[in-house]
Motif scaffolding. Structure first.
Motif, PDB file in Angstrom:
ATOM      1  N   LEU A 191     -40.675 -23.026 -20.871  1.00  0.00           N
ATOM      2  CA  LEU A 191     -42.101 -22.735 -20.857  1.00  0.00           C
ATOM      3  C   LEU A 191     -42.422 -21.288 -21.197  1.00  0.00           C
ATOM      4  N   THR A 192     -43.598 -21.116 -21.803  1.00  0.00           N
ATOM      5  CA  THR A 192     -44.131 -19.788 -22.089  1.00  0.00           C
ATOM      6  C   THR A 192     -45.563 -19.720 -21.558  1.00  0.00           C
ATOM      7  N   LEU A 193     -45.859 -18.663 -20.813  1.00  0.00           N
ATOM      8  CA  LEU A 193     -47.189 -18.439 -20.259  1.00  0.00           C
ATOM      9  C   LEU A 193     -47.912 -17.406 -21.112  1.00  0.00           C
ATOM     10  N   GLU A 194     -49.098 -17.778 -21.599  1.00  0.00           N
ATOM     11  CA  GLU A 194     -49.897 -16.880 -22.423  1.00  0.00           C
ATOM     12  C   GLU A 194     -51.226 -16.593 -21.738  1.00  0.00           C
ATOM     13  N   LEU A 195     -51.460 -15.304 -21.451  1.00  0.00           N
ATOM     14  CA  LEU A 195     -52.720 -14.844 -20.875  1.00  0.00           C
ATOM     15  C   LEU A 195     -53.491 -14.064 -21.921  1.00  0.00           C
ATOM     16  N   LEU A 272     -56.509 -16.246 -11.604  1.00  0.00           N
ATOM     17  CA  LEU A 272     -56.572 -16.264 -13.059  1.00  0.00           C
ATOM     18  C   LEU A 272     -57.729 -17.134 -13.530  1.00  0.00           C
ATOM     19  N   ALA A 273     -58.466 -16.640 -14.524  1.00  0.00           N
ATOM     20  CA  ALA A 273     -59.578 -17.412 -15.083  1.00  0.00           C
ATOM     21  C   ALA A 273     -59.088 -18.491 -16.033  1.00  0.00           C
ATOM     22  N   GLY A 274     -57.985 -18.226 -16.731  1.00  0.00           N
ATOM     23  CA  GLY A 274     -57.457 -19.199 -17.675  1.00  0.00           C
ATOM     24  C   GLY A 274     -56.190 -18.700 -18.319  1.00  0.00           C
ATOM     25  N   PHE A 275     -55.381 -19.623 -18.830  1.00  0.00           N
ATOM     26  CA  PHE A 275     -54.135 -19.292 -19.492  1.00  0.00           C
ATOM     27  C   PHE A 275     -53.634 -20.538 -20.208  1.00  0.00           C
ATOM     28  N   THR A 276     -52.599 -20.359 -21.016  1.00  0.00           N
ATOM     29  CA  THR A 276     -51.997 -21.467 -21.763  1.00  0.00           C
ATOM     30  C   THR A 276     -50.518 -21.552 -21.443  1.00  0.00           C
ATOM     31  N   PHE A 300     -55.172 -24.157 -19.354  1.00  0.00           N
ATOM     32  CA  PHE A 300     -55.676 -24.199 -17.988  1.00  0.00           C
ATOM     33  C   PHE A 300     -56.905 -23.310 -17.857  1.00  0.00           C
ATOM     34  N   ALA A 301     -57.847 -23.747 -17.024  1.00  0.00           N
ATOM     35  CA  ALA A 301     -59.052 -22.957 -16.771  1.00  0.00           C
ATOM     36  C   ALA A 301     -59.493 -23.164 -15.337  1.00  0.00           C
ATOM     37  N   SER A 302     -60.029 -22.102 -14.742  1.00  0.00           N
ATOM     38  CA  SER A 302     -60.698 -22.199 -13.457  1.00  0.00           C
ATOM     39  C   SER A 302     -62.164 -22.537 -13.699  1.00  0.00           C
ATOM     40  N   VAL A 303     -62.689 -23.489 -12.924  1.00  0.00           N
ATOM     41  CA  VAL A 303     -64.080 -23.923 -13.077  1.00  0.00           C
ATOM     42  C   VAL A 303     -64.806 -23.638 -11.758  1.00  0.00           C
TER      43      VAL A 303
END
Length: 311
Positions: A191-195, A272-276, A300-303
């Motif tokens: 996995l790779t986390l992108e912010l 975190l507000a969002g990431f991939t 991913f996103a925070s709502v």
């Protein structure tokens, strides 16, 4: 107040007699209709139709999977509605009927369905509700957690065992964890986390995403790798950078004891507000303890301010 009760007839801890008691109790306070889920995904349809038909409240009787389906129905009934405008959709009430009931317990509700019913009736009488945020993975909403990798594979193993007649118990999960760990290729980062605006973090073999705390329970004990996670903040993450025997066993022991996981292999981020998340090959993923298949990328996103909850 018009309300729909969405019942999972296969809920672990309820009986037909108990369901009848719940229906009578709710009908003392609301104009109630009852619907039973008949297949996977049916709860989404029932909740979506209730929202479109102008119901004020959707009540679920079941586990976290039933709750997740109802939430997704409520959040997607109107394509033009803003995600964060909770007043535009019916409220949700949750009567715990599963084996773990993480979402209900995270709201402070009892884990027993009878006590939970009493708490919901009291909240309805007092018109007590709370607005919470949700998480979203692509187009799937989740209430308390999502995961890619190890935990999703464990959920898949547990689902397979339950379909063969096994009962959902902590021992069943422990056995699935051990089996999955033995068969996982621990040398291959997936996995790779992108912010946004930050360098990508690669070499991750597991990623847990929390929308609130705790992540889960072992019996009555909460498992809380990100204790600051909250319905009122963004998403929290716990990632493992490698899966060597010693370091991973140490992290799992820390989680089981209820202590904060530490070590060079642990990646943790808060609010975190969002990431991939991207994977080198398709990998298992889950939301709210429900296995959803394999994928190689999730946004991913925070709502915030997404849903009204009676509690």
């Amino acid at each position: 107040m018009r309300a729909l009760l969405v019942v999972n007839p296969n809920a672990t801890t309820t009986t037909e007699r108990g369901r009848d008691i719940l229906v009578r109790a709710l009908r003392s306070q609301v104009d109630l209709e009852v619907a039973y889920t008949q297949r996977k995904g049916h709860g989404v349809e029932l909740a979506r139709d209730a929202a479109r038909d102008g119901f004020d409240l959707v009540v679920t009787l079941g586990g976290d999977g039933t709750v997740n389906e109802a939430v997704n129905g409520l959040m997607t009934f109107d394509a033009g509605a803003a995600e964060g405008r909770a007043q535009e959709r019916p409220a949700l009430a949750v009567v715990p009927g599963g084996s773990t009931n993480v979402f209900a317990r995270a709201l402070g509700l009892p884990s027993d369905w009878a006590e939970g019913t009493g708490a919901i009736l009291e909240a309805l009488r007092d018109r007590r509700e709370r607005i919470i945020g949700l998480g979203r993975a692509d187009d799937r909403y989740f209430t308390f957690c999502a995961g890619m990798g190890l935990d999703a594979e464990v959920v898949r193993r547990v689902d397979q065992a339950r379909h063969k007649g096994s009962t959902s118990t902590p021992w069943l999960y422990f056995r699935a964890i051990a089996q999955q760990y033995v068969t996982t290729n621990r040398r291959v980062p997936l996995l790779t986390l992108e912010l946004p605006g930050e360098p990508a973090r690669s070499g991750l073999t597991w990623m847990l995403v929390q929308n609130t705390a705790p992540w889960t329970y072992i019996g009555e004990r909460p498992v809380d790798p990100n204790p600051r996670a909250s319905f009122d903040t963004g998403l929290d993450v716990l990632g493992l950078l490698q899966m060597q025997v010693g370091s991973t066993a140490r992290t799992m022991a820390q989680l089981a004891r209820g202590s904060d996981p530490k070590g060079k292999q642990v990646l943790r981020m808060h609010d975190l507000a969002g990431f991939t998340l991207t994977a080198a090959k398709p990998i298992a993923f889950q939301v709210d303890g429900e296995y959803l298949g394999e994928c190689d990328k999730l946004d991913f996103a925070s709502v915030p301010g997404a849903l009204r909850v009676v509690c």
